[in-house]
Design a protein around this motif. Sequence first.
Motif, PDB file in Angstrom:
ATOM      1  N   THR A 158      -7.707 -11.647  25.687  1.00 25.69           N
ATOM      2  CA  THR A 158      -8.559 -11.585  24.498  1.00 25.69           C
ATOM      3  C   THR A 158      -9.966 -12.009  24.894  1.00 25.69           C
ATOM      4  O   THR A 158     -10.957 -11.467  24.407  1.00 25.69           O
ATOM      5  N   ASP A 197     -11.773  -8.992  23.741  1.00 26.49           N
ATOM      6  CA  ASP A 197     -10.988  -7.870  23.244  1.00 26.49           C
ATOM      7  C   ASP A 197     -10.438  -8.320  21.886  1.00 26.49           C
ATOM      8  O   ASP A 197     -10.711  -9.438  21.441  1.00 26.49           O
ATOM      9  N   SER A 198      -9.674  -7.481  21.230  1.00 27.73           N
ATOM     10  CA  SER A 198      -9.043  -7.919  19.987  1.00 27.73           C
ATOM     11  C   SER A 198      -8.085  -9.067  20.296  1.00 27.73           C
ATOM     12  O   SER A 198      -7.575  -9.178  21.415  1.00 27.73           O
ATOM     13  N   VAL A 199      -7.844  -9.921  19.295  1.00 27.81           N
ATOM     14  CA  VAL A 199      -6.805 -10.938  19.466  1.00 27.81           C
ATOM     15  C   VAL A 199      -5.437 -10.274  19.296  1.00 27.81           C
ATOM     16  O   VAL A 199      -4.558 -10.419  20.140  1.00 27.81           O
ATOM     17  N   ASP A 200      -5.258  -9.535  18.241  1.00 27.08           N
ATOM     18  CA  ASP A 200      -3.965  -8.872  18.012  1.00 27.08           C
ATOM     19  C   ASP A 200      -3.818  -7.676  18.955  1.00 27.08           C
ATOM     20  O   ASP A 200      -4.750  -6.910  19.167  1.00 27.08           O
TER      21      ASP A 200
END
Lengths: 391, 391
Positions: A380, A248-251
């Motif tokens: 993530t 997934d996105s880190v942020d």
Amino acid sequence: MEKVFIVGVGLTKIGRFYNRSAASLFREALERAVSDAGGLKPRALVVGNMTSSVLMQQDSLGALLADHSGLRGIPAFKVEAACGSGGAAFYSGYSLVKSGLADVVAVGGVEKLTEANTPVVTRALAQAADADFEVFYGATFTGLNAMLARLYMEKFGYTEEDLSYWPLRMHEYASHNPYAQLPKKTSLKEILESPVIAEPIRLYHAAPIGDGAAVVLLVRGEEKAREIARQTGKDVLVEVAGVALATDSVDLASRNDLLTLESTVKASRAALEMAGVEAGKVDYVELHDAFHVTGFASLEDLGFAPKGEAPRLWKEGRFGKGDKPEVNFSGGLKARGHPVGATGIYQIAEAAMQLRGDFPGFKASSPETALTHNIGGISTIAAVTVLRRVK
Amino acid sequence: MEKVFIVGVGLTKIGRFYNRSAASLFREALERAVSDAGGLKPRALVVGNMTSSVLMQQDSLGALLADHSGLRGIPAFKVEAACGSGGAAFYSGYSLVKSGLADVVAVGGVEKLTEANTPVVTRALAQAADADFEVFYGATFTGLNAMLARLYMEKFGYTEEDLSYWPLRMHEYASHNPYAQLPKKTSLKEILESPVIAEPIRLYHAAPIGDGAAVVLLVRGEEKAREIARQTGKDVLVEVAGVALATDSVDLASRNDLLTLESTVKASRAALEMAGVEAGKVDYVELHDAFHVTGFASLEDLGFAPKGEAPRLWKEGRFGKGDKPEVNFSGGLKARGHPVGATGIYQIAEAAMQLRGDFPGFKASSPETALTHNIGGISTIAAVTVLRRVK
């Protein structure tokens, strides 16, 4: 292609070992795994680890651990996927043995956090979050999880006490586990009176910081696995029936839905599909509960509870002995401990032992299918593994 | 099992990009590789990188790069094996596609060293050496290689000038390479008058510090590879015929023989055996020349020159255009550049393009078999890949 089997597991106790190096811990786990497999020698090594570059100032970790474990020369490298490094290393190690590149693969994880002081460790662990969009602004990893916990509590109407049933049960289980970092029972009162570390997360809502190492040995082919089982007096085989990774996105700000761990959903579906098993047929689960909210959200996103329902079901006693699935009898990250890059391998080793019936702690009810779930960051990366007992 | 093919390659120019992030460089390389493969979308990503944890304070790098390249969700992780991270990532990526875990795998490497000041970068790169037994005592990575160069010169009777023919030729080749960091010709005089950085190593004897990213795309099965080749107007396929990794101690003091890169010997033999090719049949080589002495020792330990003879043969003009093998027409780490964790992927991409006949720099003589060699530390890890042109 031939199937892959786990033929040996080795763990160290998790703790704060001021007088032990990562290589020493790793060697102990590896030697136990080799002994468990009747002396089988690994021909390749994949190591999950998050913080060696920052806290040990050491790269080339795969080669270093191979050499210090008496295996100088074999293929060896490190896999990094933050707290999911162990699960990702397992995925990589599985493919090495499955593809035929190596016929006996050791997949291990090790983390050495002791010696660095708390702010340094906190900063190192925050590297699981986005350096530019989160950590730069002062976020810690616990801080980000605290925001998630607050959101979860508000959206689904839970109190701090409701979520505290997670650590309560984890400590109970861990009190039976000889490898656990916190093998002590606790009480709701003790949990709710423990210090706040990032509101609404209290000390007893979070996994501890600890050192540890874990190793599993993989071989290809049922015949080979059966031969080793015979030699070592085991009456069942442990097949690796499904493995999956998703990201997934880190942020967090760019996520579609903060309260759905999308990579956990994807990896769970993919691993179960590969194994040909429905979520409802899974008997035993070791899942990633770095914080209470992580445990509950993971139960939901793995497919074992409707969204927002896990804390209520948990409080009613679900997911305990005799239920389906039984969950985290190791004590989980919360009380067994969370030696970061090693955690994913602890889970797989524990699930394998539950399938074999020789886990030395709180025992599952003779499971046939087990699932493990290890994440890096706030899912993530998610690594899900499905293991199957073969008579 | 089905064979594995490289169906797309993408490189960035190597340089000091103060205004570019690692994610931006990586995305550029990935998009070029995808475009080279006719728009084929990667289903999994393995990234080689050494220094992101220390210089970018960023872990979870695999997921981060997948997300920033428009591939959020796919399996992704980082492989670390110091300067050999790219080669080790390729080995891991090969096994993912070979085992059937993913059918299109992107293997990339990226490194971002610019922005950190030189002492910080020097310290980060020294993490390829042993933290406890070498770096603790003040050794830098260049310093350790300087000791090796001195030993090599003394044992085999070479002068500083003899070894300077390595960078002389590398700069000549790099002057044709549009991706090279140092595409300028030089002279023996310029090399021998460049500043000493760790006696007897001068600035022009060493690879520069730079940023860059490289990606190759792998698929399983000749049919699939042929379909993509047809779509993209290519008349040859590039088969991955052999892959191997081997390791050695991290600390040099415990080696058997300082002047033999044992892991390079082992990995070279294993990769050639897997490919069913003798060293004498290899047409083209990209090898790891972080320093002049590394280039010469590698030529020997890969099996292309007797021990101690490489500098003499090189000075006589061997390993150039028309010889067998032809070596480092990219300009090598020395002049193409050495973006650490990306280097191994640059080499594989360059060799693949030489086999296809579309390398945009100094062209090899229509090679059929190519070998690439990427090391971490002083061959603490060695990754060797053998590629074959298939009509």
